[in-house]
Structure formats: C-alpha cells, structure tokens
Design an enzyme around this catalytic site. Structure first.
Site, PDB file in Angstrom:
ATOM      1  CB  SER A  69      -1.001  -0.004   1.239  1.00  0.00           C
ATOM      2  OG  SER A  69      -1.530   1.270   1.337  1.00  0.00           O
ATOM      3  CE1 TYR A 104      -3.656  -1.895   5.407  1.00  0.00           C
ATOM      4  CE2 TYR A 104      -3.195   0.414   4.833  1.00  0.00           C
ATOM      5  CZ  TYR A 104      -3.470  -0.881   4.707  1.00  0.00           C
ATOM      6  OH  TYR A 104      -3.704  -1.532   3.345  1.00  0.00           O
TER       7      TYR A 104
HETATM    8  N1  NAP Z   1      -8.817  -0.958  -0.870  1.00  0.00           N
HETATM    9  C1  NAP Z   1      -7.973  -0.026  -0.632  1.00  0.00           C
HETATM   10  O1  NAP Z   1      -8.058   1.140  -0.631  1.00  0.00           O
HETATM   11  C2  NAP Z   1      -6.358  -0.695  -0.495  1.00  0.00           C
HETATM   12  C3  NAP Z   1      -5.373   0.465  -0.778  1.00  0.00           C
HETATM   13  C4  NAP Z   1      -4.141  -0.161  -0.629  1.00  0.00           C
HETATM   14  C5  NAP Z   1      -4.072  -1.581  -0.434  1.00  0.00           C
HETATM   15  N2  NAP Z   1      -4.850  -2.531  -0.113  1.00  0.00           N
HETATM   16  C6  NAP Z   1      -4.674  -3.921   0.296  1.00  0.00           C
HETATM   17  O2  NAP Z   1      -5.216  -4.626  -0.655  1.00  0.00           O
HETATM   18  C7  NAP Z   1      -5.748  -5.715  -0.138  1.00  0.00           C
HETATM   19  C8  NAP Z   1      -7.173  -6.133  -0.471  1.00  0.00           C
HETATM   20  O3  NAP Z   1      -7.963  -5.260   0.223  1.00  0.00           O
HETATM   21  P1  NAP Z   1      -9.417  -4.954  -0.402  1.00  0.00           P
HETATM   22  O4  NAP Z   1      -9.435  -3.387  -0.698  1.00  0.00           O
HETATM   23  O5  NAP Z   1      -9.701  -5.918  -1.614  1.00  0.00           O
HETATM   24  O6  NAP Z   1     -10.317  -5.237   0.697  1.00  0.00           O
HETATM   25  P2  NAP Z   1     -11.427  -6.250   1.205  1.00  0.00           P
HETATM   26  O7  NAP Z   1     -12.535  -6.167   0.055  1.00  0.00           O
HETATM   27  O8  NAP Z   1     -11.574  -6.102   2.597  1.00  0.00           O
HETATM   28  O9  NAP Z   1     -10.706  -7.658   0.724  1.00  0.00           O
HETATM   29  C9  NAP Z   1      -9.765  -8.282   2.007  1.00  0.00           C
HETATM   30  C10 NAP Z   1      -9.601  -9.960   1.689  1.00  0.00           C
HETATM   31  O10 NAP Z   1      -8.885 -10.386   2.417  1.00  0.00           O
HETATM   32  C11 NAP Z   1      -9.545 -11.454   3.358  1.00  0.00           C
HETATM   33  N3  NAP Z   1      -8.961 -11.721   4.602  1.00  0.00           N
HETATM   34  C12 NAP Z   1      -9.008 -10.850   5.788  1.00  0.00           C
HETATM   35  N4  NAP Z   1      -8.504 -11.382   6.750  1.00  0.00           N
HETATM   36  C13 NAP Z   1      -8.291 -12.634   6.318  1.00  0.00           C
HETATM   37  C14 NAP Z   1      -7.685 -13.668   7.127  1.00  0.00           C
HETATM   38  N5  NAP Z   1      -7.474 -13.726   8.580  1.00  0.00           N
HETATM   39  N6  NAP Z   1      -7.379 -14.778   6.574  1.00  0.00           N
HETATM   40  C15 NAP Z   1      -7.667 -14.990   5.126  1.00  0.00           C
HETATM   41  N7  NAP Z   1      -8.097 -13.955   4.520  1.00  0.00           N
HETATM   42  C16 NAP Z   1      -8.613 -12.788   5.125  1.00  0.00           C
HETATM   43  C17 NAP Z   1     -10.956 -11.340   3.111  1.00  0.00           C
HETATM   44  O11 NAP Z   1     -11.567 -12.517   3.116  1.00  0.00           O
HETATM   45  P3  NAP Z   1     -12.501 -13.170   4.442  1.00  0.00           P
HETATM   46  O12 NAP Z   1     -13.039 -11.984   5.131  1.00  0.00           O
HETATM   47  O13 NAP Z   1     -13.345 -13.985   3.754  1.00  0.00           O
HETATM   48  O14 NAP Z   1     -11.472 -14.035   5.022  1.00  0.00           O
HETATM   49  C18 NAP Z   1     -10.962 -10.433   1.877  1.00  0.00           C
HETATM   50  O15 NAP Z   1     -11.251 -11.657   0.827  1.00  0.00           O
HETATM   51  C19 NAP Z   1      -5.287  -5.944   1.444  1.00  0.00           C
HETATM   52  O16 NAP Z   1      -4.298  -6.180   1.726  1.00  0.00           O
HETATM   53  C20 NAP Z   1      -5.161  -4.115   1.618  1.00  0.00           C
HETATM   54  O17 NAP Z   1      -4.599  -3.981   2.592  1.00  0.00           O
HETATM   55  C21 NAP Z   1      -6.356  -1.780  -0.163  1.00  0.00           C
END
Ligand code: NAP
Length: 250
Positions: A135, A148
């Site tokens: 990120s 974070y």
């Molecule tokens: N959205 C943003 O603005 C943004 C920006 C920069 C980076 N990111 C990064 O991108 C990645 C994906 O984020 P996203 O935006 O797609 O968020 P999201 O829609 O909340 O997806 C997060 C995913 O991680 C899984 N997860 C969470 N805890 C877990 C655990 N203990 N074991 C296995 N799976 C787990 C969740 O599935 P379950 O709940 O089913 O386990 C879900 O599929 C993350 O690493 C986040 O930090 C996001």
C-alpha cells in the site's frame, strides 16, 4: 496456463484478480475465511477455480489449507499475497491494541507464513512469481495510519529482502502499492461498518477500482521471465500529497 494462488479471494481486489486470471485462461486457487463467498465465486468461475478456506492468522488453518492445495495443485506458479486489512483510523495513543494485533497477525505474520509454504517449491522448480499487496501507506505516513502503514512497510521491505535471498533463482517478487481504492470491503472493515463514513470517504472521488488492480496483476503475470517489477505504486489521479504539518507555539 499457470496455477495461481490468490489469498483474500472472497472480496475486493482478490475477487477481481480471480475473475481476471480465470478469464486469461489460468487455474486459480482462491483462499479466504468466508466459505460461502468462495462458493459463490466458484459457481460463477467454473472448474478452473478451486476454493480453499484459509485463515492466514491461524497456523492450523494454513497447514490444512496447504494440504488441500498441494494435493490438488502440486506446483504453484504465482502467489498473490493479497489478504489483508486495516482496522481503525484512531491516532496511536488511543488506538485499540486488539486491532493492532489483528493487523500484524494478518498483514505481516499471515503473509510471511503463506510465503514460507510456497517459496521452497518455487525455488526447487526454479520458477515462480510472488505478488504482494502492499500500500502507499507503507511509504506515506498519515495520522491514523500507525500500525496499518507499518505492516505495509513490512510488506515492502519483505518483498525486497526476498529478492535478495532469491539471487541466482528465477523466482520473481513484486510489491503492488495502491492508493485510495473503492468498491471493496476495505473501508467498511476499517471503519467498523460505518456506511456513512465510508460514503463520505469516496464522495465525488474517482478512486482506483478492483479491476485496475486485477489488470496490474495480470500485466505483471505475463511479463517475460527476465523482467522483475520490484514495486509499482498506483494512485487515482484524484489523490495526491499535501504539506507536512507544523505546530506553532508547541
Ligand atoms: N482498498 C484499498 O483502498 C487498499 C489500498 C491499498 C492496499 N489495499 C490492500 O489490498 C488488499 C485487499 O484489500 P481490499 O481492498 O480488496 O479489501 P477487502 O475487500 O476487505 O478484501 C480483503 C480480503 O482479505 C481477506 N482476509 C481478511 N482477513 C483474512 C484472514 N485472516 N485470512 C484470510 N483472508 C483474510 C478477506 O476475506 P475473508 O473475510 O473472507 O477472510 C477478503 O477477501 C489488502 O491487503 C489491503 O491492505 C487496499
């Protein structure tokens, strides 16, 4: 056709990455905690998608998931370490210690342990690509980013250190560092289900979309074997930097 393991496949980036890589003709193993979400994705994506329940904060769950994974797919060509979360936007001095522990367990320990399972096989095969989801928070400090951002700084340095350890092997490592992204569950999770606050965050902003990140993963995945993208930082045009804060008469 490559075999790709995507963690965090049940929503957001992970779900979009699975869809895109299936459309590109690959076999995709999608892992997450919520079995019902994965089952719905499996019904949509068909036989080349394999759903595996895995909680990356639970060593037993990781062991069990990898027994299934290695039985079905002994060779993983690409690992997308995408599972992760942010919890809270409070300043460090009033933040929840439990939230800190969960972010570290998921984004740091979980990502490292999943990598530890896959890496020896990739090195033995002299073939593989690990794409970590970092990120801009791992580089750009902001109030409320505390743990974070630090977990994503870990992802950044871990990715580079893997590159150092993999000298002499063809295994590649990339770190994708997105900025503000909409249409995932990320902010709902971070803001503890406060839909109004989430709506305010994205109001009148054209943010990055999960498909943009999936496109980036697909692009990195098809590069020639001699090219390693060490890191790629992506922001929406609508997001930029602001000046450092100076407190007067402190
Ligand atoms: N959205 C943003 O603005 C943004 C920006 C920069 C980076 N990111 C990064 O991108 C990645 C994906 O984020 P996203 O935006 O797609 O968020 P999201 O829609 O909340 O997806 C997060 C995913 O991680 C899984 N997860 C969470 N805890 C877990 C655990 N203990 N074991 C296995 N799976 C787990 C969740 O599935 P379950 O709940 O089913 O386990 C879900 O599929 C993350 O690493 C986040 O930090 C996001």
């Amino acid at each position: 056709m490559k075999t790709v393991l995507v963690t965090g496949a049940s929503s957001g980036f992970g779900e979009a990455i699975c869809r895109r890589l299936i459309a590109d003709g690959h076999q995709v193993i999608g892992a997450a905690r919520r079995a019902e979400k994965l089952a719905a994705l499996a019904a949509e994506l068909g036989d080349r998608f394999v759903a595996v329940v895995m909680d990356v904060t639970d060593k037993v769950s990781i062991d069990q998931a990898f027994e299934t994974i290695f039985q079905r797919c002994p060779q993983i060509d690409i690992l997308v370490n995408n599972a992760g979360l942010a919890l809270g936007i409070e300043r460090a001095q009033v933040a929840s210690a439990a939230n800190w522990e969960r972010m570290i367990a998921t984004n740091v320990t979980g990502l490292a342990l999943v990598t530890h399972k896959v890496l020896p096989h990739m090195v033995a095969a002299n073939n593989g690509l690990i794409i970590n989801m970092g990120s801009i928070a791992g580089t750009v400090p902001y109030p409320g980013g505390n743990v974070y951002g630090a977990t994503k700084a870990f992802v950044k340095q871990f990715s580079l250190n893997l590159r150092a350890d993999l000298a002499g092997s063809k295994v590649r490592v990339s770190n994708i560092e997105p900025g503000l992204c909409s249409d995932t569950e990320f902010s709902m999770v971070r803001l503890d289900g406060n839909a109004e606050a989430v709506a305010a965050l994205y109001k009148d902003v054209e943010a990055i979309r999960p498909e943009d990140i999936a496109h980036t993963v697909a692009w990195i995945s098809q590069l020639p074997e001699h090219m390693n993208v060490n890191s790629i930082e992506i922001m929406p045009v609508a997001q930029s930097y602001s000046a450092l804060t100076v407190t007067r008469n402190l």
